[in-house]
Design an enzyme around this catalytic site. Structure first.
Site, short mmCIF file in Angstrom:
data_model
loop_
_atom_site.label_atom_id
_atom_site.label_comp_id
_atom_site.label_asym_id
_atom_site.label_seq_id
_atom_site.Cartn_x
_atom_site.Cartn_y
_atom_site.Cartn_z
N ARG A 108 24.80 18.52 12.92
CA ARG A 108 24.34 19.08 11.58
C ARG A 108 23.21 20.03 11.74
NH1 ARG A 108 21.11 18.21 7.45
NH2 ARG A 108 22.20 18.21 5.35
N LEU A 132 37.17 31.72 -11.40
CA LEU A 132 38.25 31.57 -10.47
C LEU A 132 39.41 32.46 -10.79
CD1 LEU A 132 38.84 30.47 -7.41
CD2 LEU A 132 40.40 28.85 -8.65
N LYS A 165 37.33 29.66 -3.76
CA LYS A 165 37.74 28.35 -4.03
C LYS A 165 37.27 27.24 -3.01
CE LYS A 165 41.96 25.78 -5.78
NZ LYS A 165 41.62 25.38 -6.89
N TYR A 168 39.72 25.28 -0.41
CA TYR A 168 40.97 24.64 -0.59
C TYR A 168 41.78 25.26 -1.45
CZ TYR A 168 39.65 23.14 -5.33
OH TYR A 168 39.11 23.02 -6.66
N HIS A 190 22.36 23.69 9.25
CA HIS A 190 22.77 24.62 8.25
C HIS A 190 23.46 25.95 8.52
CE1 HIS A 190 20.28 21.93 6.10
NE2 HIS A 190 20.65 22.17 4.83
N ARG A 219 45.13 33.88 -1.75
CA ARG A 219 43.81 33.59 -2.25
C ARG A 219 42.99 32.78 -1.11
NH1 ARG A 219 43.36 30.34 -7.61
NH2 ARG A 219 44.19 28.50 -6.40
N GLU A 264 35.40 29.22 -17.92
CA GLU A 264 36.61 28.73 -17.47
C GLU A 264 36.58 27.18 -17.60
OE1 GLU A 264 38.00 29.23 -13.57
OE2 GLU A 264 35.92 29.03 -12.74
N1 PLP Z 1 39.42 27.46 -12.23
C1 PLP Z 1 39.00 26.50 -11.47
C2 PLP Z 1 37.56 26.09 -11.53
C3 PLP Z 1 39.67 25.65 -10.79
O1 PLP Z 1 39.46 24.69 -10.19
C4 PLP Z 1 41.23 26.10 -10.95
C5 PLP Z 1 42.37 24.95 -10.25
O2 PLP Z 1 41.83 24.09 -9.47
C6 PLP Z 1 41.86 27.03 -11.79
C7 PLP Z 1 40.78 27.61 -12.30
C8 PLP Z 1 43.15 27.28 -11.80
O3 PLP Z 1 43.55 27.94 -10.68
P1 PLP Z 1 45.21 27.79 -10.28
O4 PLP Z 1 46.09 28.18 -11.47
O5 PLP Z 1 45.33 28.74 -9.04
O6 PLP Z 1 45.43 26.12 -9.93
#
Ligand code: PLP
Length: 285
Positions: A100, A207, A149, A33, A102, A52, A182
């Protein structure tokens, strides 16, 4: 006003927006996403979000559902139909619908695409930024591929819930070496007493936030020194300032960590400056 979603080729009322029960996003969280901020009814830093997205898709060997130009048209249209001037637009791409099993389905199975948009309360967000948020820390328990993501967010869901139950808004993960990675939905930052901004490097279990990347450019322009290195919760609690970054929060001050006040308990000056400067450096489309 009713809300509109885009689902696999159709714009429909959000209440009728459905995916197949055998969608692999639903069955396996097999999808990715993106969330873009919407400001002045325009998408913020859209090209970077799409780069990304393409990387996330590649890493999971999910086909690109359509050209980025087509995704742009759909995302703008969903924003328009929902009359969002300030808020977020959400894009989800899954591996598609298949019996379904995997392992990957045959290549004839096409990815599913969902787009929604939501208005946010600008004044409320500014008020939150004026007082700052609290964070808690907890042990990192996510899979190692947090650079993707992915919609597989169960640890993040549990972390946010724990934060809420403890009167906080965000949870910072701490790795097995004792360093903050993070937040559950944001990147984590501190500002040292001598004014250096510190955040973990993107190649180390986080991320690669788009807000983070733009902010690095803001710092270069406004001459705030940047240190890309890990920090511990103890260093963060003793820091002059702390904040988180994400598309929906932009730069959000952190005023307490695990119940201990950061700095004087108010949003810091550098954090406020970065929040104010941010959109001068972002791309609108
Ligand atoms: N880290 C995580 C785990 C996130 O879910 C997000 C955003 O949803 C971020 C960092 C920040 O990313 P962005 O600045 O691209 O929204």
């Amino acid at each position: 006003m009713s809300r509109t979603a885009y689902v696999n080729g159709r714009y429909c009322d959000l209440r009728d927006a459905c995916v197949n029960v055998e969608d692999r996003g639903y069955q396996f969280a097999d999808g990715v996403y993106e969330v873009c901020e919407v400001r002045g009814a325009r998408l913020v830093d859209f090209p970077r979000h799409m780069v990304r997205l393409q990387r996330s898709l590649r890493e999971l060997q999910i086909d690109e559902p359509m050209p980025i130009t087509a995704l742009a048209i759909i995302m703008r249209e969903v924003v328009r139909r929902n009359r969002v001037t300030y808020g977020i637009v959400y894009l989800q791409v899954t591996r598609g619908v298949a019996r379904r099993d995997h392992a990957f389905p045959p290549s004839s199975v096409k990815p599913s695409v969902v787009v929604t948009a939501r208005a946010l309360d600008y004044e409320k967000k500014q008020q939150t930024a004026a007082t700052g948020i609290k964070v808690i820390t907890l042990a990192e328990n996510r899979w190692p591929r947090v650079d993707i993501k992915s919609v597989s967010l169960l640890p993040n869901v549990l972390a946010k819930q724990e934060a809420r139950e403890k009167g906080a808004y965000e949870a910072w993960y701490v790795d097995s070496d004792g360093f903050v990675t993070e937040g559950a939905s944001s990147n984590a930052w501190i500002v040292t007493k001598d004014g250096r901004a510190v955040t973990r490097s993107v190649d180390r279990g986080i991320l690669a936030g788009i807000t983070r990347a733009v902010l690095v450019e803001v710092m270069g322009a406004v001459q705030i020194r940047l240190e890309e290195r890990p920090f511990t919760p103890a260093e963060a609690r003793e820091a002059a300032e702390a904040f988180v970054t994400s598309a929906s929060q932009i730069v959000m001050p952190v005023v307490a960590i695990d119940g201990q006040v950061v700095g004087n308990g108010q949003p810091g000056g550098i954090t406020r400056q970065l929040r104010e400067e941010f959109h001068r450096f972002s791309a609108f489309s």
